[in-house]
Design a protein around this motif. Sequence first.
Motif, mmCIF file in Angstrom:
data_model
loop_
_atom_site.group_PDB
_atom_site.id
_atom_site.type_symbol
_atom_site.label_atom_id
_atom_site.label_comp_id
_atom_site.label_asym_id
_atom_site.label_seq_id
_atom_site.Cartn_x
_atom_site.Cartn_y
_atom_site.Cartn_z
ATOM 1 N N ARG A 185 37.141 49.063 38.465
ATOM 2 C CA ARG A 185 37.766 47.845 38.972
ATOM 3 C C ARG A 185 39.237 48.179 39.243
ATOM 4 O O ARG A 185 39.976 48.512 38.326
ATOM 5 C CB ARG A 185 37.633 46.730 37.932
ATOM 6 N N ILE A 186 39.670 48.074 40.486
ATOM 7 C CA ILE A 186 41.013 48.522 40.836
ATOM 8 C C ILE A 186 41.982 47.384 41.162
ATOM 9 O O ILE A 186 43.193 47.593 41.212
ATOM 10 C CB ILE A 186 40.990 49.538 41.988
ATOM 11 N N ALA A 187 41.468 46.203 41.432
ATOM 12 C CA ALA A 187 42.321 45.047 41.703
ATOM 13 C C ALA A 187 41.577 43.801 41.264
ATOM 14 O O ALA A 187 40.352 43.754 41.296
ATOM 15 C CB ALA A 187 42.690 44.963 43.177
ATOM 16 N N CYS A 188 42.337 42.794 40.863
ATOM 17 C CA CYS A 188 41.713 41.597 40.299
ATOM 18 C C CYS A 188 42.591 40.391 40.605
ATOM 19 O O CYS A 188 43.825 40.476 40.579
ATOM 20 C CB CYS A 188 41.579 41.782 38.786
ATOM 21 N N ALA A 189 41.945 39.262 40.913
ATOM 22 C CA ALA A 189 42.640 37.999 41.143
ATOM 23 C C ALA A 189 41.937 36.900 40.365
ATOM 24 O O ALA A 189 40.729 36.747 40.465
ATOM 25 C CB ALA A 189 42.668 37.655 42.629
ATOM 26 N N VAL A 190 42.688 36.130 39.592
ATOM 27 C CA VAL A 190 42.125 35.052 38.779
ATOM 28 C C VAL A 190 41.891 33.819 39.646
ATOM 29 O O VAL A 190 42.776 33.375 40.371
ATOM 30 C CB VAL A 190 43.077 34.683 37.615
ATOM 31 N N ILE A 191 40.691 33.268 39.582
ATOM 32 C CA ILE A 191 40.394 31.941 40.139
ATOM 33 C C ILE A 191 40.443 31.023 38.928
ATOM 34 O O ILE A 191 39.516 30.981 38.123
ATOM 35 C CB ILE A 191 39.033 31.921 40.857
ATOM 36 N N ALA A 192 41.561 30.332 38.789
ATOM 37 C CA ALA A 192 41.874 29.602 37.565
ATOM 38 C C ALA A 192 40.938 28.420 37.330
ATOM 39 O O ALA A 192 40.438 27.825 38.289
ATOM 40 C CB ALA A 192 43.309 29.110 37.627
ATOM 41 N N PRO A 193 40.725 28.069 36.062
ATOM 42 C CA PRO A 193 39.941 26.874 35.767
ATOM 43 C C PRO A 193 40.608 25.638 36.375
ATOM 44 O O PRO A 193 41.819 25.613 36.560
ATOM 45 C CB PRO A 193 39.984 26.799 34.226
#
Length: 195
Positions: A185-193
């Motif tokens: 996994r090289i990049a990540c974006a949070v889809i917030a609650p």
Amino acid sequence: MRIAASLLVASTLAIAACADNEPVANDVNLTMNDTALSDTNLVGNDAAPLAPAANFVGGDGAALGSVTVEDSAGGVVLRLAGSGMPAGTHGLHIHMVGKCEGPKFESAGAHWNPDNKQHGLENPEGPHRGDLPNATVGADGSLTESLTIAGVSLAELRDSDGSALVVHAQPDDNMTDPSGNSGDRIACAVIAPAG
């Protein structure tokens, strides 16, 4: 004396004109501001709900772009705008938890799979609901994609622990369970609650 009186009358008229125009100017500003607020409210109420923009981060915490997420009639629309990523084709998945703790983003959990299917868009036993088409990063490190996850709502992705959009190091083979051999996994974006 007449000149002084004329100047005094002219000044008084000018001041009165300005005073008369001042409320008009304020009324115009209030109207413009009210209109802007109304338009904003209409967008929020009448258009598809929009999640706050999420930022892509690399394993070292470096900013790598953003993603916007919104509901549409066909499902959830993702618009990715990344930079500084390795060129090539990369697996792209929604993961179960809205946490992006580097360096490996294991905090995001497994692929989002509420239906307990096998991995892969081409897998007869699949796919996971979080399986997405591969994304292509240009030679300049830019990632520009717009895609729709059919049959999914924004509320599902923004449940009590949110979810995460993860970019993997390798292409997804769209078949192999559990992650399509897509690598780290090289990049990540949070889809917030929600809330």
